[in-house]
Design an enzyme around this catalytic site. Structure first.
Site, short mmCIF file in Angstrom:
data_model
loop_
_atom_site.label_atom_id
_atom_site.label_comp_id
_atom_site.label_asym_id
_atom_site.label_seq_id
_atom_site.Cartn_x
_atom_site.Cartn_y
_atom_site.Cartn_z
CG ASP A 110 -45.28 -79.45 11.62
OD1 ASP A 110 -46.39 -78.90 11.48
OD2 ASP A 110 -44.95 -80.49 11.06
CE LYS A 126 -40.42 -81.15 9.21
NZ LYS A 126 -41.14 -81.72 8.08
CG MET A 171 -44.24 -75.49 1.02
SD MET A 171 -43.24 -76.94 1.36
CE MET A 171 -44.12 -78.21 0.48
N1 SAH Z 1 -49.73 -81.14 4.28
C1 SAH Z 1 -50.10 -79.76 4.10
C2 SAH Z 1 -49.08 -79.01 3.29
C3 SAH Z 1 -47.77 -78.83 3.96
S1 SAH Z 1 -46.64 -77.92 2.99
C4 SAH Z 1 -51.48 -79.70 3.45
O1 SAH Z 1 -52.03 -80.73 3.05
O2 SAH Z 1 -52.02 -78.60 3.36
C5 SAH Z 1 -46.80 -76.31 3.66
C6 SAH Z 1 -47.51 -75.39 2.71
O3 SAH Z 1 -48.91 -75.62 2.76
C7 SAH Z 1 -47.37 -73.92 3.04
O4 SAH Z 1 -46.16 -73.42 2.56
C8 SAH Z 1 -48.55 -73.34 2.31
O5 SAH Z 1 -48.27 -73.22 0.94
C9 SAH Z 1 -49.59 -74.42 2.48
N2 SAH Z 1 -50.52 -74.14 3.59
C10 SAH Z 1 -50.72 -74.88 4.69
N3 SAH Z 1 -51.69 -74.34 5.47
C11 SAH Z 1 -52.12 -73.24 4.83
C12 SAH Z 1 -53.12 -72.24 5.09
N4 SAH Z 1 -53.86 -72.28 6.19
N5 SAH Z 1 -53.29 -71.27 4.18
C13 SAH Z 1 -52.57 -71.22 3.05
N6 SAH Z 1 -51.62 -72.12 2.77
C14 SAH Z 1 -51.40 -73.11 3.62
#
Ligand code: SAH
Length: 483
Positions: free
Chosen positions: A248, A270, A383
């Site tokens: 995604d 998404k 998020m």
């Molecule tokens: N499973 C993922 C989270 C998915 S939800 C994890 O463990 O990180 C998606 C959210 O993750 C985004 O809206 C943001 O808040 C955060 N996110 C994911 N990658 C990021 C990054 N490189 N920098 C900052 N926030 C990040």
């Protein structure tokens, strides 16, 4: 080829080590691992060697080396720091036609010991002919990182079926197809994960049905927060085996580069409101592909079980009897914290940390406010960017001081990372002023006051707030402690 590579059988074979120091100890350990019966000649022994002698694990001949001691030995090693002694050992062994190694002295040696990767019974030996041992060690280190720790188990498991597979698949070609389907599929992964009973059942079934088709499986793999260096070895290995990959928007293009070239790439979504494929369809697509015998890689940003819907996806797989495995990844909160220099816990600031998601129910943010606003803790919001205003307001409204430090970290761990630091009352305006975009995390708590101080990010001078961006001069390969 200056040296002929062989693997010697040494179980119960008499071997002689001359020398009683640290170097001798290393050689003794190796020879013991191969089952040799050891005699050590030295005036004194290093404590660990003395311990082994006391325990009866080796025979100590106290004193200096004499030529007749080489007689009857299968291998001789000279590990003293005196070249004359080493030369005498080498001469004596060579006179009797016994292979001899003088540590770090190829000239006096008739054999050399390679750098080894030991996944017994799988052993890889690397040699530069004694010329550049450091290079051999570098090659070994690379191999160590490529070859899974469980390969030894796998080799033992497979060897146990060798004769039966040979009997069942007479043709060499059929046998090779069978072993490839076994060693590159979920069965092998199960063995390496220690689940031999399931693998054994599957093996029995395949032998009974002469089944050499590849068997499908789904690997739900955490790809980490974006920087390819933060992948796990296991993630990388599965990426290089996959037949199809579902990814995604959060998965960075640099990461997709590492997936096997001829794997089919399927983009499934998404962004926040614009779901390319509904979750249910993603789940069923994975089931279908796996049932076709494909190894499906479901690549997830961060960690699959942290706000990643990993739980729902494997539920569907389990319902349909599709084998699956979940590989953890570094979640973005951990990535952002390290790379922004914000420790999530700290003796003086926070004794706990909570990960939450900015989630709305009945038009307002539904979170456990009494718990989240308690002092001495850090809260990380996933998020939460689009509702940052309401979020900060709610924290204040529920009793958190308005001047509590708060930061937003955008594109954490990547070359594009930016960290904007303010307080609960200033952060929302800063987010719009600096045009912070997704993906971004919000970190709230007094640990945020350490941002920048503990990282290699450069602070932009003369800004009303701290905004930290990667310092191009100091390559963004990690938080290296530069300010
Ligand atoms: N499973 C993922 C989270 C998915 S939800 C994890 O463990 O990180 C998606 C959210 O993750 C985004 O809206 C943001 O808040 C955060 N996110 C994911 N990658 C990021 C990054 N490189 N920098 C900052 N926030 C990040």
């Amino acid at each position: 080829m200056d040296f002929f590579p062989i693997f010697l059988k040494l179980q119960e074979a008499p071997c002689l080590v001359v020398g009683g120091g640290e170097v001798a100890l290393r050689k003794v350990r190796l020879l013991q691992a191969a089952g040799a019966r050891l005699t050590v000649v030295a005036p004194q022994l290093a404590p660990e060697l003395a311990g082994m002698a006391d325990a009866g694990a080796l025979t100590w001949r106290e004193g200096v080396f004499e030529a007749d001691m080489a007689a009857g030995q299968r291998l001789v090693v000279a590990a003293t720091n005196q070249r004359e002694v080493n030369r005498a050992v080498s001469d004596a062994a060579q006179a009797l036609g016994i292979p001899v190694n003088v540590v770090d002295d190829p000239e006096l040696s008739t054999y050399i010991t390679p750098a080894i990767v030991d996944r017994s019974p799988l052993v890889i030996a690397v040699s530069t002919g004694g010329g550049v041992p450091v290079l051999a060690r570098l090659v070994r280190a690379r191999l160590e990182s490529l070859i899974p720790a469980g390969f030894g188990q796998l080799a033992r498991f497979a060897a146990g079926f060798r004769d039966r597979v040979k009997a069942r698949f007479g043709e060499v070609e059929a046998r090779r197809a069978f072993w490839e389907s076994v060693l590159e599929g979920p069965l092998a992964e199960a063995v390496m994960n220690g689940d031999e009973s399931m693998a054994r059942q599957d093996m029995e079934r395949r032998l009974a049905e002469a089944d050499d088709r590849p068997s499908g499986a789904v690997y739900l793999v955490g790809a980490g927060p974006g920087n390819p260096d933060l992948l796990t070895f296991r993630a990388l290995r599965l990426m290089q085996q996959a037949d199809a990959v579902l990814f995604d928007n959060l998965v960075a293009p640099e990461l997709l580069e590492l997936v096997r070239r001829d794997a089919e790439r399927i983009h499934v979504g998404k962004s926040r409101a614009n779901h390319t494929l509904p979750q249910e369809d993603i789940n069923l697509l994975m089931v279908r592909l796996a049932k076709e015998g494909r190894r499906v890689l479901r690549l997830k940003g961060g960690d699959p079980f942290t706000f990643g819907r990993g739980g729902e996806e494997i539920e569907t797989l389990a319902e349909h009897g599709v084998p699956f495995e979940v590989v953890p990844g570094i979640t973005s909160a951990n990535g952002a914290a390290s790379y922004a220099g914000i420790p999530l816990t700290h003796r003086d600031h926070a004794q706990s940390v909570t990960f939450v998601t900015g989630h709305k129910k009945d038009g307002s943010i539904s979170l456990d406010w009494p718990a989240l606003t308690r002092p001495d803790q850090t809260v990380v919001v996933y998020m939460g960017l689009t509702m940052a205003g309401e979020l900060c307001e709610a924290f204040i409204h529920n009793g958190k001081p308005a001047d509590t430090p708060a930061a937003v970290v955008e594109w954490a761990t990547t070359a594009r990372q930016r960290t904007v630091v303010g307080t609960l009352s200033t952060l929302p305006a800063l987010i719009s002023a600096y045009d912070v975009a997704s993906p971004a995390l919000i970190i709230i708590g007094s640990v945020v006051s350490l941002a920048g101080k503990l990282s290699w990010y450069r602070r932009i001078e003369n800004e009303p707030v701290t905004i930290a961006v990667p310092d191009a001069a100091s390559a963004p390969t990690g938080n290296q402690g530069r300010v």
